[in-house]
Every structure is written in C-alpha cells, then in structure tokens.
Design a protein around this motif. Structure first.
Motif, short mmCIF file in Angstrom:
data_model
loop_
_atom_site.label_atom_id
_atom_site.label_comp_id
_atom_site.label_asym_id
_atom_site.label_seq_id
_atom_site.Cartn_x
_atom_site.Cartn_y
_atom_site.Cartn_z
N ILE A 199 -6.09 9.93 -6.38
CA ILE A 199 -5.57 8.03 -6.11
C ILE A 199 -4.65 7.75 -5.71
O ILE A 199 -3.82 8.24 -6.14
CB ILE A 199 -6.08 7.59 -6.95
CG1 ILE A 199 -7.36 8.04 -8.38
CG2 ILE A 199 -6.39 6.30 -7.25
CD1 ILE A 199 -8.10 7.30 -9.04
N SER A 236 -8.38 -3.31 -0.90
CA SER A 236 -7.95 -2.52 -3.09
C SER A 236 -6.14 -1.95 -3.17
O SER A 236 -6.26 -1.18 -1.68
CB SER A 236 -9.13 -1.25 -2.30
OG SER A 236 -8.99 -0.48 -3.43
N ASN A 237 -5.96 -1.92 -3.36
CA ASN A 237 -4.53 -1.48 -3.91
C ASN A 237 -4.31 -0.15 -4.18
O ASN A 237 -3.80 0.53 -4.36
CB ASN A 237 -3.99 -2.37 -4.60
CG ASN A 237 -4.01 -2.37 -6.64
OD1 ASN A 237 -5.78 -2.09 -6.67
ND2 ASN A 237 -3.68 -2.63 -7.21
N LYS A 238 -6.06 0.07 -4.79
CA LYS A 238 -5.88 1.97 -5.13
C LYS A 238 -6.81 3.02 -3.90
O LYS A 238 -8.83 1.79 -4.16
CB LYS A 238 -6.02 2.57 -5.98
CG LYS A 238 -5.32 1.89 -7.79
CD LYS A 238 -5.49 3.04 -8.40
CE LYS A 238 -4.21 1.82 -9.91
NZ LYS A 238 -4.38 2.21 -11.03
N VAL A 239 -6.85 3.70 -3.54
CA VAL A 239 -8.04 4.33 -2.94
C VAL A 239 -7.92 5.69 -3.07
O VAL A 239 -6.94 6.87 -3.51
CB VAL A 239 -7.83 4.21 -1.70
CG1 VAL A 239 -7.70 2.90 -0.92
CG2 VAL A 239 -6.59 4.62 -0.93
N GLY A 244 -8.84 -1.24 6.32
CA GLY A 244 -8.91 -1.66 5.01
C GLY A 244 -10.13 -2.79 4.99
O GLY A 244 -10.85 -2.81 4.25
N ILE A 298 -11.55 4.99 -0.42
CA ILE A 298 -12.15 3.67 -0.51
C ILE A 298 -11.93 3.49 -2.19
O ILE A 298 -11.22 4.27 -2.76
CB ILE A 298 -14.12 3.68 -0.61
CG1 ILE A 298 -14.62 4.82 -1.19
CG2 ILE A 298 -14.38 3.64 0.57
CD1 ILE A 298 -16.19 4.57 -0.74
N SER A 299 -12.01 2.12 -2.76
CA SER A 299 -11.84 2.01 -3.99
C SER A 299 -12.43 3.19 -5.24
O SER A 299 -12.95 3.58 -4.23
CB SER A 299 -11.96 0.64 -4.81
OG SER A 299 -12.99 0.65 -4.89
N LYS A 320 -1.82 4.55 -4.35
CA LYS A 320 -1.86 3.57 -4.49
C LYS A 320 -1.86 3.15 -3.04
O LYS A 320 -0.33 2.93 -2.22
CB LYS A 320 -1.06 3.13 -5.39
CG LYS A 320 -0.29 1.68 -5.41
CD LYS A 320 0.25 0.65 -6.58
CE LYS A 320 0.63 -0.22 -7.13
NZ LYS A 320 -0.67 -0.81 -7.71
N ARG A 321 -1.80 1.51 -2.68
CA ARG A 321 -1.77 0.77 -1.20
C ARG A 321 -0.62 -0.34 -1.78
O ARG A 321 -1.03 -0.83 -2.26
CB ARG A 321 -3.17 0.89 -0.51
CG ARG A 321 -3.31 2.00 -0.40
CD ARG A 321 -2.61 2.70 1.05
NE ARG A 321 -4.11 3.11 1.61
CZ ARG A 321 -3.35 5.25 1.53
NH1 ARG A 321 -2.23 5.10 -0.35
NH2 ARG A 321 -3.58 6.19 1.53
N GLU A 327 -16.23 1.90 -5.69
CA GLU A 327 -16.65 1.89 -4.69
C GLU A 327 -17.26 3.43 -4.30
O GLU A 327 -18.49 4.18 -4.52
CB GLU A 327 -16.05 1.67 -3.20
CG GLU A 327 -15.92 0.10 -3.33
CD GLU A 327 -15.38 -0.01 -1.75
OE1 GLU A 327 -15.44 -0.95 -1.30
OE2 GLU A 327 -13.92 0.16 -1.37
N ASP A 387 -14.19 -3.29 5.44
CA ASP A 387 -15.00 -2.74 4.81
C ASP A 387 -16.45 -2.55 6.23
O ASP A 387 -16.68 -3.36 6.43
CB ASP A 387 -16.35 -3.38 3.63
CG ASP A 387 -16.93 -2.76 2.82
OD1 ASP A 387 -17.33 -1.28 2.62
OD2 ASP A 387 -17.72 -3.67 3.21
#
Length: 133
Positions: free
Chosen positions: A8, A17-20, A78, A52-53, A10-11, A56, A80
């Motif tokens: 994971i 999403s702030n985490k992918v 980012g 993706i998050s 962080k963005r 998701e 979708d």
C-alpha cells in the motif's frame, strides 16, 4: 510457486484515492514487469500505471467469478477506466492464478511473455487481509 506482496502506497497528489495497492510479484513491481514488455510498443506509455484503492482491489478479487477479468492496475493519472490493466483470476484448489493479462485499450499489445502467476492460496489471502487494515 510465485510470491505475491501487496504494497500500500500513499499518494498526496490530489488523485482520487490517497492510498493505492501495488502488486509485487517475486519481489518485482508488476508495473516494472509490464513496463519492460510495453517498451516494445510505446516508450511514452510503457508502464504508465498506478495501483487502485485497497477497497477496489478487494472488490475485484471478491467479484472475480462474476467477471471475465479483474482490474488490478489503473492509469497513473488516477482516472477510473483510463488505462486499466486486467487479469483473469482463477482459484484452483490451494492456488490462485493470474493469467490472460491485458491492457484494455491496446488489443495489439501482447503479454504472452508472462507465464501465468500462481500463488499459494493461504499466502494470497494473507496479503488480501492486510488491505482491510
């Protein structure tokens, strides 16, 4: 047997999403694996993915039997559906397999160099559990 690690990241760039989730297979980022293949087709687009998050990623796995293929990466912008990368996820006894790799917007891009990845089911599910935390 292949080894999956779901990392994971962080963005903080204003993406949706702030985490992918970035899949690592045998200690190599799937994005880097794909970039090596895609350079043959288009150097400017090769490896232009992001994760993706976590939610998701979990949904794609849980709905795998309802779909032909599951999304595991998205465009680095980012958005979708912009540049989705999909795989067929199959459960076989104690294995979970990723196969039939596809960049949904490039029918002529081949990923036959990638053998199906096979993961131990118990290890795979442990990685998925980490996404729920």
């Amino acid at each position: 047997m292949d080894k999956l690690r779901l990392e994971i990241e962080k963005r903080e760039d204003g993406s949706l999403s702030n985490k992918v989730v970035i899949p690592f297979i045998n200690e190599k980022s799937l994005i880097e694996i794909l970039k090596g293949i895609e350079l043959e087709y288009d150097k400017s687009l090769a490896g232009a993915y992001d994760g993706i998050s976590p939610a998701e990623f979990i949904d794609e796995f849980q709905q795998r039997e309802e779909k032909v293929k599951s999304r595991i990466l998205e465009c680095e912008c980012g958005c979708d559906g912009c540049w989705s990368f999909v795989v067929k996820i199959t459960e076989k006894d104690d294995l979970i397999e990723w196969s039939h790799f596809e960049q949904v917007h490039r029918d002529n891009w081949e990923y036959t160099q990638i053998e199906p990845f096979q993961f131990e089911r118990s290890d795979y599910l442990k990685e998925m559990e980490k996404l729920k935390a």
